[in-house]
Design an enzyme around this catalytic site. Sequence first.
Site, PDB file in Angstrom:
ATOM      1  N   VAL A  59     -10.662 -41.430 -26.808  1.00 25.93           N
ATOM      2  CA  VAL A  59     -11.122 -40.040 -26.904  1.00 25.93           C
ATOM      3  C   VAL A  59     -10.128 -39.023 -26.356  1.00 25.93           C
ATOM      4  O   VAL A  59     -10.267 -37.830 -26.600  1.00 25.93           O
ATOM      5  CB  VAL A  59     -12.498 -39.838 -26.215  1.00 25.93           C
ATOM      6  CG1 VAL A  59     -13.562 -40.675 -26.878  1.00 25.93           C
ATOM      7  CG2 VAL A  59     -12.426 -40.091 -24.713  1.00 25.93           C
ATOM      8  N   ASN A  85     -19.920 -39.919 -25.615  1.00 25.74           N
ATOM      9  CA  ASN A  85     -20.475 -40.712 -24.519  1.00 25.74           C
ATOM     10  C   ASN A  85     -19.400 -41.328 -23.623  1.00 25.74           C
ATOM     11  O   ASN A  85     -19.675 -41.652 -22.468  1.00 25.74           O
ATOM     12  CB  ASN A  85     -21.362 -41.807 -25.138  1.00 25.74           C
ATOM     13  CG  ASN A  85     -21.709 -42.889 -24.151  1.00 25.74           C
ATOM     14  OD1 ASN A  85     -22.495 -42.672 -23.235  1.00 25.74           O
ATOM     15  ND2 ASN A  85     -21.102 -44.073 -24.319  1.00 25.74           N
ATOM     16  N   SER A 137     -23.660 -35.521 -16.961  1.00 23.75           N
ATOM     17  CA  SER A 137     -24.104 -36.290 -15.796  1.00 23.75           C
ATOM     18  C   SER A 137     -24.894 -35.378 -14.867  1.00 23.75           C
ATOM     19  O   SER A 137     -24.658 -34.165 -14.826  1.00 23.75           O
ATOM     20  CB  SER A 137     -22.890 -36.837 -15.036  1.00 23.75           C
ATOM     21  OG  SER A 137     -23.292 -37.365 -13.788  1.00 23.75           O
ATOM     22  N   TYR A 150     -14.953 -35.598 -11.279  1.00 25.81           N
ATOM     23  CA  TYR A 150     -16.030 -35.964 -12.217  1.00 25.81           C
ATOM     24  C   TYR A 150     -17.040 -34.825 -12.365  1.00 25.81           C
ATOM     25  O   TYR A 150     -17.451 -34.484 -13.475  1.00 25.81           O
ATOM     26  CB  TYR A 150     -16.699 -37.232 -11.698  1.00 25.81           C
ATOM     27  CG  TYR A 150     -17.748 -37.849 -12.598  1.00 25.81           C
ATOM     28  CD1 TYR A 150     -17.394 -38.538 -13.755  1.00 25.81           C
ATOM     29  CD2 TYR A 150     -19.096 -37.759 -12.269  1.00 25.81           C
ATOM     30  CE1 TYR A 150     -18.357 -39.119 -14.552  1.00 25.81           C
ATOM     31  CE2 TYR A 150     -20.071 -38.352 -13.059  1.00 25.81           C
ATOM     32  CZ  TYR A 150     -19.698 -39.028 -14.204  1.00 25.81           C
ATOM     33  OH  TYR A 150     -20.662 -39.616 -14.995  1.00 25.81           O
ATOM     34  N   ALA A 151     -17.425 -34.215 -11.240  1.00 26.27           N
ATOM     35  CA  ALA A 151     -18.402 -33.125 -11.304  1.00 26.27           C
ATOM     36  C   ALA A 151     -17.836 -31.943 -12.082  1.00 26.27           C
ATOM     37  O   ALA A 151     -18.540 -31.324 -12.894  1.00 26.27           O
ATOM     38  CB  ALA A 151     -18.813 -32.691  -9.892  1.00 26.27           C
ATOM     39  N   LYS A 154     -17.746 -32.882 -15.838  1.00 24.62           N
ATOM     40  CA  LYS A 154     -19.066 -32.920 -16.475  1.00 24.62           C
ATOM     41  C   LYS A 154     -19.703 -31.522 -16.506  1.00 24.62           C
ATOM     42  O   LYS A 154     -20.442 -31.199 -17.439  1.00 24.62           O
ATOM     43  CB  LYS A 154     -19.967 -33.915 -15.757  1.00 24.62           C
ATOM     44  CG  LYS A 154     -19.510 -35.380 -15.902  1.00 24.62           C
ATOM     45  CD  LYS A 154     -19.572 -35.870 -17.334  1.00 24.62           C
ATOM     46  CE  LYS A 154     -19.444 -37.394 -17.441  1.00 24.62           C
ATOM     47  NZ  LYS A 154     -19.557 -37.904 -18.808  1.00 24.62           N
ATOM     48  N   ILE A 183     -28.076 -44.734 -13.974  1.00 24.15           N
ATOM     49  CA  ILE A 183     -28.464 -45.574 -15.110  1.00 24.15           C
ATOM     50  C   ILE A 183     -27.804 -46.940 -14.930  1.00 24.15           C
ATOM     51  O   ILE A 183     -26.597 -47.025 -14.647  1.00 24.15           O
ATOM     52  CB  ILE A 183     -28.018 -44.939 -16.452  1.00 24.15           C
ATOM     53  CG1 ILE A 183     -28.508 -43.486 -16.581  1.00 24.15           C
ATOM     54  CG2 ILE A 183     -28.500 -45.801 -17.622  1.00 24.15           C
ATOM     55  CD1 ILE A 183     -30.002 -43.283 -16.563  1.00 24.15           C
TER      56      ILE A 183
HETATM   57  P1  NDP Z   1     -19.751 -47.776 -18.995  1.00 28.26           P
HETATM   58  O1  NDP Z   1     -18.676 -47.896 -17.971  1.00 28.26           O
HETATM   59  O2  NDP Z   1     -20.619 -48.926 -19.282  1.00 28.26           O
HETATM   60  O3  NDP Z   1     -19.145 -47.227 -20.365  1.00 28.26           O
HETATM   61  C1  NDP Z   1     -18.189 -46.223 -20.426  1.00 28.26           C
HETATM   62  C2  NDP Z   1     -17.389 -46.451 -21.691  1.00 28.26           C
HETATM   63  O4  NDP Z   1     -16.459 -45.348 -21.848  1.00 28.26           O
HETATM   64  C3  NDP Z   1     -16.570 -47.732 -21.641  1.00 28.26           C
HETATM   65  O5  NDP Z   1     -16.869 -48.523 -22.784  1.00 28.26           O
HETATM   66  C4  NDP Z   1     -15.140 -47.244 -21.690  1.00 28.26           C
HETATM   67  O6  NDP Z   1     -14.280 -48.033 -22.489  1.00 28.26           O
HETATM   68  C5  NDP Z   1     -15.287 -45.912 -22.381  1.00 28.26           C
HETATM   69  N1  NDP Z   1     -14.102 -45.097 -22.189  1.00 28.26           N
HETATM   70  C6  NDP Z   1     -13.514 -44.739 -21.029  1.00 28.26           C
HETATM   71  N2  NDP Z   1     -12.401 -44.025 -21.296  1.00 28.26           N
HETATM   72  C7  NDP Z   1     -12.304 -43.941 -22.647  1.00 28.26           C
HETATM   73  C8  NDP Z   1     -11.369 -43.352 -23.540  1.00 28.26           C
HETATM   74  N3  NDP Z   1     -10.295 -42.694 -23.105  1.00 28.26           N
HETATM   75  N4  NDP Z   1     -11.589 -43.461 -24.875  1.00 28.26           N
HETATM   76  C9  NDP Z   1     -12.662 -44.127 -25.330  1.00 28.26           C
HETATM   77  N5  NDP Z   1     -13.560 -44.735 -24.555  1.00 28.26           N
HETATM   78  C10 NDP Z   1     -13.379 -44.632 -23.218  1.00 28.26           C
HETATM   79  O7  NDP Z   1     -20.629 -46.550 -18.494  1.00 28.26           O
HETATM   80  P2  NDP Z   1     -21.973 -45.893 -19.060  1.00 28.26           P
HETATM   81  O8  NDP Z   1     -22.389 -46.509 -20.341  1.00 28.26           O
HETATM   82  O9  NDP Z   1     -22.907 -45.852 -17.935  1.00 28.26           O
HETATM   83  O10 NDP Z   1     -21.453 -44.407 -19.293  1.00 28.26           O
HETATM   84  C11 NDP Z   1     -21.601 -43.692 -20.494  1.00 28.26           C
HETATM   85  C12 NDP Z   1     -21.544 -42.205 -20.172  1.00 28.26           C
HETATM   86  O11 NDP Z   1     -22.644 -41.868 -19.330  1.00 28.26           O
HETATM   87  C13 NDP Z   1     -20.280 -41.764 -19.432  1.00 28.26           C
HETATM   88  O12 NDP Z   1     -19.827 -40.538 -19.941  1.00 28.26           O
HETATM   89  C14 NDP Z   1     -20.754 -41.600 -18.003  1.00 28.26           C
HETATM   90  O13 NDP Z   1     -19.977 -40.675 -17.272  1.00 28.26           O
HETATM   91  C15 NDP Z   1     -22.177 -41.102 -18.244  1.00 28.26           C
HETATM   92  N6  NDP Z   1     -23.069 -41.277 -17.100  1.00 28.26           N
HETATM   93  C16 NDP Z   1     -23.425 -42.535 -16.677  1.00 28.26           C
HETATM   94  C17 NDP Z   1     -24.265 -42.673 -15.598  1.00 28.26           C
HETATM   95  C18 NDP Z   1     -24.704 -44.008 -15.083  1.00 28.26           C
HETATM   96  O14 NDP Z   1     -25.369 -44.049 -14.028  1.00 28.26           O
HETATM   97  N7  NDP Z   1     -24.414 -45.112 -15.757  1.00 28.26           N
HETATM   98  C19 NDP Z   1     -24.788 -41.497 -14.887  1.00 28.26           C
HETATM   99  C20 NDP Z   1     -24.373 -40.248 -15.436  1.00 28.26           C
HETATM  100  C21 NDP Z   1     -23.535 -40.152 -16.503  1.00 28.26           C
HETATM  101  P3  NDP Z   1     -13.592 -49.384 -21.978  1.00 28.26           P
HETATM  102  O15 NDP Z   1     -14.638 -50.441 -22.241  1.00 28.26           O
HETATM  103  O16 NDP Z   1     -12.398 -49.497 -22.857  1.00 28.26           O
HETATM  104  O17 NDP Z   1     -13.274 -49.198 -20.528  1.00 28.26           O
END
Ligand code: NDP
Length: 240
Positions: A59, A85, A137, A150-151, A154, A183
């Site tokens: 992204v 996401n 977030s 991060y804050a 977001k 989450i």
């Molecule tokens: P995960 O760590 O499970 O997933 C995050 C995903 O983002 C990973 O698959 C990662 O890819 C991908 N990613 C990171 N950098 C890039 C990039 N440059 N290009 C493409 N993909 C990328 O976390 P979540 O599923 O929990 O998070 C999803 C979203 O929710 C995020 O934006 C997070 O900030 C937000 N969020 C999550 C919370 C939580 O408690 N879980 C709370 C608040 C917000 P790779 O597998 O290659 O590392």
Amino acid sequence: MKSILITGANGGIGQACARAFLADHPENQVFLGCRNGRAGAETVVQAFPGQARVLALDVTSAVSWDDAVAEIMRETGRVDVLINNAGTHQDGLLATMATEHWDEVIATCLTGTFLGCRAVVKMMMRQRFGRIINVASLSALLAPAGQTNYAAAKAGVVALTQSLAKETARAGITVNAICPGYIRTDALGSDPAALTEWAQRVPARRLGTPEEVAGLAMYLAGELAGYVTGSVIKMDGGIL
Ligand code: NDP
């Protein structure tokens, strides 16, 4: 039938969103944007043969966005739903924060969302339809210590969402932000003591599930949410 692109789709929330849209309608086409890891996304593709595929998508790269959207256009001719996401965090106090950690988080969370919106918005305007869902977030609203990067990123996503919603509403496009609290995904790590402690901080006394976030995304993408735009919806078990 909807054509749906989800970024960070190898992660917990991305996979849950993909499964929800795939289960919702047998003709939905879901594109799971992945950077490095693909194993989780591939399990979704295997569960819904012919309906889903993994796309290479970093992204932070405008070229990667152009390639991914061009591929979807060749296949389905449209993008109806974009879920921005992908995200990352590099927590630490600002006084000792490495510039690389600032840059990485801003590039992924904020610039990545900007690039994604820009990659699809003209085409959505031509379609006179589009649903953009930005996963921000709770940190955007609470701004905890140790998360200046991060804050800020977001909070930028929240402001981008509200501003873009005003630019696109007349074209039948909605742009909304989800602000999840804790989450249960890999992003929280796997230390049972830490997970229990976080759950105790939540008025609901539990962590949220990726499926609950996916449920909100489904609502925002659906017909009944056509008048919901520029909204910032927190999902945090009552923390804020
Ligand atoms: P995960 O760590 O499970 O997933 C995050 C995903 O983002 C990973 O698959 C990662 O890819 C991908 N990613 C990171 N950098 C890039 C990039 N440059 N290009 C493409 N993909 C990328 O976390 P979540 O599923 O929990 O998070 C999803 C979203 O929710 C995020 O934006 C997070 O900030 C937000 N969020 C999550 C919370 C939580 O408690 N879980 C709370 C608040 C917000 P790779 O597998 O290659 O590392």
